[in-house]
Motif scaffolding. Structure first.
Motif, PDB file in Angstrom:
ATOM      1  N   ILE A 401     -14.168  18.459  11.527  1.00 13.33           N
ATOM      2  CA  ILE A 401     -14.412  17.078  11.112  1.00 13.33           C
ATOM      3  C   ILE A 401     -14.679  16.991   9.610  1.00 13.33           C
ATOM      4  CG2 ILE A 401     -15.867  15.045  11.428  1.00 13.33           C
ATOM      5  CD1 ILE A 401     -14.088  15.766  13.835  1.00 13.33           C
ATOM      6  N   SER A 402     -15.496  17.915   9.099  1.00 16.18           N
ATOM      7  CA  SER A 402     -15.934  17.807   7.695  1.00 16.18           C
ATOM      8  C   SER A 402     -14.951  18.410   6.690  1.00 16.18           C
ATOM      9  CB  SER A 402     -17.300  18.477   7.523  1.00 16.18           C
ATOM     10  OG  SER A 402     -17.207  19.874   7.795  1.00 16.18           O
ATOM     11  N   SER A 403     -14.125  19.345   7.115  1.00 14.47           N
ATOM     12  CA  SER A 403     -13.285  20.081   6.146  1.00 14.47           C
ATOM     13  C   SER A 403     -12.074  19.279   5.666  1.00 14.47           C
ATOM     14  CB  SER A 403     -12.811  21.397   6.765  1.00 14.47           C
ATOM     15  OG  SER A 403     -11.998  21.156   7.906  1.00 14.47           O
ATOM     16  N   ARG A 404     -11.610  18.315   6.453  1.00 17.20           N
ATOM     17  CA  ARG A 404     -10.453  17.499   6.047  1.00 17.20           C
ATOM     18  C   ARG A 404     -10.846  16.026   6.067  1.00 17.20           C
ATOM     19  NH1 ARG A 404      -6.303  17.114   9.379  1.00 17.20           N
ATOM     20  NH2 ARG A 404      -7.234  18.249  11.131  1.00 17.20           N
ATOM     21  N   ARG A 405     -10.552  15.345   4.996  1.00 12.88           N
ATOM     22  CA  ARG A 405     -10.887  13.916   4.910  1.00 12.88           C
ATOM     23  C   ARG A 405      -9.962  13.095   5.813  1.00 12.88           C
ATOM     24  NH1 ARG A 405     -13.833  11.902   0.242  1.00 12.88           N
ATOM     25  NH2 ARG A 405     -14.989  13.653  -0.666  1.00 12.88           N
ATOM     26  N   PHE A 406     -10.336  11.847   6.053  1.00 12.71           N
ATOM     27  CA  PHE A 406      -9.636  10.984   6.994  1.00 12.71           C
ATOM     28  C   PHE A 406      -8.853   9.907   6.249  1.00 12.71           C
ATOM     29  CE2 PHE A 406     -12.672  13.100   9.530  1.00 12.71           C
ATOM     30  CZ  PHE A 406     -12.343  12.958  10.870  1.00 12.71           C
ATOM     31  N   GLU A 407      -7.586   9.778   6.601  1.00 14.96           N
ATOM     32  CA  GLU A 407      -6.762   8.687   6.081  1.00 14.96           C
ATOM     33  C   GLU A 407      -7.059   7.439   6.898  1.00 14.96           C
ATOM     34  OE1 GLU A 407      -4.599   8.850   3.602  1.00 14.96           O
ATOM     35  OE2 GLU A 407      -4.309  11.004   3.260  1.00 14.96           O
ATOM     36  N   VAL A 408      -7.493   6.349   6.216  1.00 14.98           N
ATOM     37  CA  VAL A 408      -7.804   5.109   6.921  1.00 14.98           C
ATOM     38  C   VAL A 408      -7.120   3.936   6.214  1.00 14.98           C
ATOM     39  CG1 VAL A 408     -10.014   5.957   7.813  1.00 14.98           C
ATOM     40  CG2 VAL A 408      -9.945   4.778   5.598  1.00 14.98           C
ATOM     41  N   PRO A 409      -6.777   2.891   6.971  1.00 10.87           N
ATOM     42  CA  PRO A 409      -6.040   1.770   6.372  1.00 10.87           C
ATOM     43  C   PRO A 409      -6.833   0.968   5.350  1.00 10.87           C
ATOM     44  CG  PRO A 409      -6.642   1.301   8.659  1.00 10.87           C
ATOM     45  CD  PRO A 409      -6.936   2.742   8.423  1.00 10.87           C
ATOM     46  N   GLY A 410      -8.159   1.029   5.387  1.00 14.77           N
ATOM     47  CA  GLY A 410      -8.948   0.217   4.468  1.00 14.77           C
ATOM     48  C   GLY A 410      -9.286   0.881   3.155  1.00 14.77           C
ATOM     49  N   SER A 411      -8.762   2.102   2.919  1.00 20.42           N
ATOM     50  CA  SER A 411      -9.114   2.828   1.692  1.00 20.42           C
ATOM     51  C   SER A 411      -7.880   3.500   1.105  1.00 20.42           C
ATOM     52  CB  SER A 411     -10.187   3.876   1.997  1.00 20.42           C
ATOM     53  OG  SER A 411     -10.436   4.682   0.874  1.00 20.42           O
ATOM     54  N   ALA A 412      -7.734   3.401  -0.205  1.00 17.07           N
ATOM     55  CA  ALA A 412      -6.610   4.057  -0.871  1.00 17.07           C
ATOM     56  C   ALA A 412      -6.771   5.570  -0.858  1.00 17.07           C
ATOM     57  CB  ALA A 412      -6.490   3.559  -2.313  1.00 17.07           C
ATOM     58  N   ASP A 413      -7.998   6.041  -0.845  1.00 15.54           N
ATOM     59  CA  ASP A 413      -8.278   7.469  -0.835  1.00 15.54           C
ATOM     60  C   ASP A 413      -8.848   7.883   0.526  1.00 15.54           C
ATOM     61  OD1 ASP A 413      -7.575   7.777  -3.569  1.00 15.54           O
ATOM     62  OD2 ASP A 413      -9.548   6.946  -4.109  1.00 15.54           O
TER      63      ASP A 413
END
Length: 472
Positions: A401-413
């Motif tokens: 969970i912590s090692s890879r960030r999450f792509e989400v529709p509300g954030s450019a990063d």
């Protein structure tokens, strides 16, 4: 321990010799000197397998099977018989009464352990599906059982490099098999399986040449890997005894073994047993799949929901108490998840939950139950696991969970997300040995302990695993 085995023999020396062999292979071994003693012990602690002398002072292996089947608690316990002198009628009588196999003395150690591993593996797999089916039925979602006489005829595919042998055996087999029989050369069996209607059982006839026999055994992996044949039964037929090769066949995934050459009546009997097992497993899978998809899966993540998780945890705890198998419960909660919804929107929160579910699946075994029991709360139940295995799995989840960030529709990063986990572990055998007067650990008590450990993990800084300790 790899499993619990009950040895039944009136002769103490025979029991001791077998116990030494099995204990060396890390099995937990129980002993009984008669059928009555064996039945009493099996009711107190259900074994994974019974190794019985073919003849006992108060019955025999076949009668023991019948008595086990009469009790729902022991109905599915497999029995292997060992005989000093067993003629073919005696062997066939025992097989008809439900004995898995009859091994003649002197029993080769390699073949014995291979057969034990195979039977216990199949027993454990069936038990896990049965526990899930029990949960489904408790929720009123089970499927009606199909009457055996309404079931279609089975389909058997005999495979071997020698067409003349196959034709000869088929002529003897057809009058007693009462099933569709297809012959296939080794080189084209996968093509035959794809072209024919679904095969129920494959019979792999091994040639006498060891190199050719090993090549034939490679088919087991191919059959297990192909979607159309992965659930089919596999019966290996040895034309001449070779204990090492027989054990290797079982370890590769064969469901059954005929090590004493072709016998039409015995093969037909074993075929019917494999056919019943295959259909039972198919029905259990269908019951779980159809019933649960409609009512007990979380629509967002595809994980089990609380309605399924709570009864399943109870059934598993009861099953673990009766079998002595340890299990673990993990209570997990995403850290500061409300901030994700507040800052990025609920669509982003949903995207995180869906990805968390995928990462949980990747970290755990197919037999582990994963559920979403609240907004950002997850429950993992790990049957038949050790404390170290459960702890490593929990650490894998935190890292995943912590090692890879999450792509989400509300954030450019991509955004960072962490998870905290509370873990509780139960070993019914040790619990019983420590305090016989204490009640067995329940699913509810394990979950409460895991929840308290989760709160401790949150209080200690989050993004970590904490083990809940049992009450003194």
């Amino acid at each position: 321990m790899q499993g619990t085995i009950l040895i039944v023999d009136a002769i103490a020396t025979n029991r001791i010799v077998l116990k030494v062999k099995l204990a060396t292979a890390f099995y937990d071994v129980l002993q009984a000197g008669s059928m009555a003693d064996a039945l009493a012990q099996a009711k107190q602690r259900t074994p994974d397998l019974i190794l019985s002398a073919l003849d006992l002072p108060d019955g025999g292996a076949g009668a023991l099977c019948a008595a086990l089947h009469a009790n729902p608690q022991t109905d599915n316990v497999p029995v292997i018989a060992i005989a000093a002198h067993a003629d073919n009628p005696a062997r066939m009588a025992a097989l008809k009464e439900g004995v898995q196999d009859v091994l003649r003395k002197p029993v080769d150690d390699t073949l014995l352990l291979g057969r034990v591993r195979s039977v216990i593996r199949a027993h454990n797999a069936a038990a896990e599906w049965q526990v899930r089916d029990d949960t489904t039925r408790a929720l009123g979602l089970g499927l009606a059982e199909t009457e055996e006489h309404f079931a279609p005829r089975g389909h058997c595919i005999m495979v071997g490099p020698d067409a003349a042998h196959l034709q000869k055996w088929a002529a003897q087999l057809r009058p007693v098999l009462r099933a569709r029989l297809t012959l296939a050369p080794t080189a084209s069996v996968m093509r035959t399986a794809a072209q024919e209607a679904e095969a129920d059982v494959f019979v792999l006839a091994l040639p006498d040449d060891t190199a050719a026999a090993l090549d034939q055994l490679r088919l087991i992996a191919e059959l297990r890997a192909h979607a159309a044949t992965r659930h089919a039964g596999v019966l290996v037929l040895q034309t001449s005894p070779d204990p090492t090769l027989g054990a290797q066949a079982l370890d590769l995934g064969a469901d059954d073994l005929m090590s004493e050459g072709f016998d039409a009546a015995e093969l037909a009997l074993r075929f019917r047993a494999l056919l019943r097992s295959k259909r039972m497993q198919a029905q259990l899978r269908a019951s779980v799949r159809t019933g649960l998809q409609a009512a007990v899966f979380d629509s967002l993540t595809g994980l089990h929901n609380r309605r399924y998780a709570m009864p399943h945890l109870k059934h598993l705890a009861d099953h673990a108490t009766s079998t002595g198998r340890p299990f673990a419960v993990l209570a997990a909660d995403l850290d500061h998840f409300k901030q994700v919804n507040d800052f990025y929107g609920h669509a982003s929160g949903d995207a995180v939950l869906v990805e968390v579910a995928e990462r949980l699946r990747a970290c755990l075994r197919s037999t582990d139950m994963i559920s979403r029991i609240g907004g950002e709360e997850f429950l993992v139940v790990m049957p038949a696991t050790t404390l170290n295995e459960a702890r490593r799995a929990a650490m894998r989840i935190c890292d995943a969970i912590s090692s890879r960030r999450f792509e989400v529709p509300g954030s450019a990063d991509p955004i960072a997300v962490t998870i905290s986990i509370g873990m509780a572990f139960a070993d019914p055998t040790k619990k019983a040995a420590r305090a016989l007067d204490q009640e067995a650990e329940t699913g509810e008590s394990l979950l409460n302990r895991a929840d308290k450990a989760l709160y401790a993990a949150k209080g200690q800084g989050r993004n970590q695993v904490t083990l809940g300790r049992p009450a003194a």
